[in-house]
Scaffold this active site. Structure first.
Site, PDB file in Angstrom:
ATOM      1  N   TYR A   1      -2.920  -0.360  10.253  1.00  0.00           N
ATOM      2  CA  TYR A   1      -2.822  -0.738   8.843  1.00  0.00           C
ATOM      3  C   TYR A   1      -1.443  -0.382   8.285  1.00  0.00           C
ATOM      4  O   TYR A   1      -0.823  -1.189   7.584  1.00  0.00           O
ATOM      5  CB  TYR A   1      -3.923  -0.045   8.049  1.00  0.00           C
ATOM      6  CG  TYR A   1      -3.997  -0.485   6.604  1.00  0.00           C
ATOM      7  CD1 TYR A   1      -4.619  -1.679   6.263  1.00  0.00           C
ATOM      8  CD2 TYR A   1      -3.451   0.286   5.578  1.00  0.00           C
ATOM      9  CE1 TYR A   1      -4.698  -2.100   4.943  1.00  0.00           C
ATOM     10  CE2 TYR A   1      -3.528  -0.120   4.263  1.00  0.00           C
ATOM     11  CZ  TYR A   1      -4.142  -1.320   3.940  1.00  0.00           C
ATOM     12  OH  TYR A   1      -4.215  -1.732   2.633  1.00  0.00           O
TER      13      TYR A   1
ATOM     14  N   SER B   1       0.857  -1.189   0.000  1.00  0.00           N
ATOM     15  CA  SER B   1       0.000   0.000   0.000  1.00  0.00           C
ATOM     16  C   SER B   1       0.889   1.233   0.000  1.00  0.00           C
ATOM     17  O   SER B   1       2.070   1.168   0.386  1.00  0.00           O
ATOM     18  CB  SER B   1      -0.881  -0.002   1.259  1.00  0.00           C
ATOM     19  OG  SER B   1      -1.556   1.226   1.419  1.00  0.00           O
TER      20      SER B   1
END
Length: 230
Positions: A153, A140
């Protein structure tokens, strides 16, 4: 003279929504054979209806070691994957680090890191024995930079970057492991964090039209590199 088309065996985790579902459909449309898994039975049944055999889809909780191993055995009976995509992931509600509960933090780490390890443990030895294959661990932008209220995250995706690079150093030169960032896409996961603002970004199907050829182009030359879309 046109190059001969060579269909590949592709494994994608987390195919029940978002990027994983779009990738499964995109690879199948391109003529490749897809095996995928997810936790939602109804969504897996829909994948199977839309993409029948030789494609194969199964309900699997990747947080369960034995279930993951049984699924991998079934997939490997069909053939060693040429491309393994660890896509399954979760995100927590937007919250500052000290506001995230321990169960919320643990769920992110379990799914986004430990499940990737479980999948690699059962597939990578067979790929090494075949001396071929690419392992793509979906990272990501938050695995290369940080933002507020997504600390767990970010932690998981920074770990995926390191895990992938370490794995790349352990593989034979005929293989590759790549941390791959998909960029910003309008998915249910992103909407959980950004709400309606996520709608200003490409939907998964539009994104997959670009992502599928990019992923198929990965090879040993890319091993250990942080790649993907910005």
């Amino acid at each position: 003279m046109k190059p001969t088309f060579s269909p590949r065996r592709i494994v994608v985790t987390g195919v029940t929504s978002g990027l994983g579902g779009a990738l499964a459909r995109g690879f199948a449309r391109a003529g490749h054979t897809v095996s995928g898994c997810g936790r939602t039975a109804a969504a897996i049944a829909e994948c199977a209806r839309e993409l029948p055999a030789p494609h194969a889809f199964a309900v699997v909780d990747l947080n369960e070691t034995e279930a993951t191993a049984r699924w991998a055995e079934q997939v490997l009976d069909l053939g060693v994957p040429d491309l393994l995509i660890n896509n399954a992931a979760v995100i927590h509600r937007p919250a500052r680090l000290w506001e995230i509960t321990e169960p919320e933090f643990r769920q992110v780490i379990e799914t986004n890191i430990l499940a990737v390890h479980r999948v690699c443990r059962v597939f990578v030895p067979a790929m090494i024995a075949a001396a071929r294959g690419v392992i793509v661990n979906v990272s990501s932008g938050w695995g290369r930079a940080v933002d507020r209220e997504v600390s767990a995250y970010c932690t998981s995706k920074w770990a995926i970057e390191g895990l992938s690079k370490a794995l790349a150093a352990e593989l034979p030169s005929t293989m590759a492991a790549v941390p791959w960032s998909p960029g910003v896409i309008d998915t249910p996961m992103l909407r959980r964090v950004w709400g309606a603002e996520a709608g200003s970004f490409p939907d998964p199907a539009t994104w997959a039209a670009r992502a599928v050829p990019a992923l198929l182009a990965l090879g040993p030359k890319d091993s250990g590199r942080s790649l993907g879309f910005s």
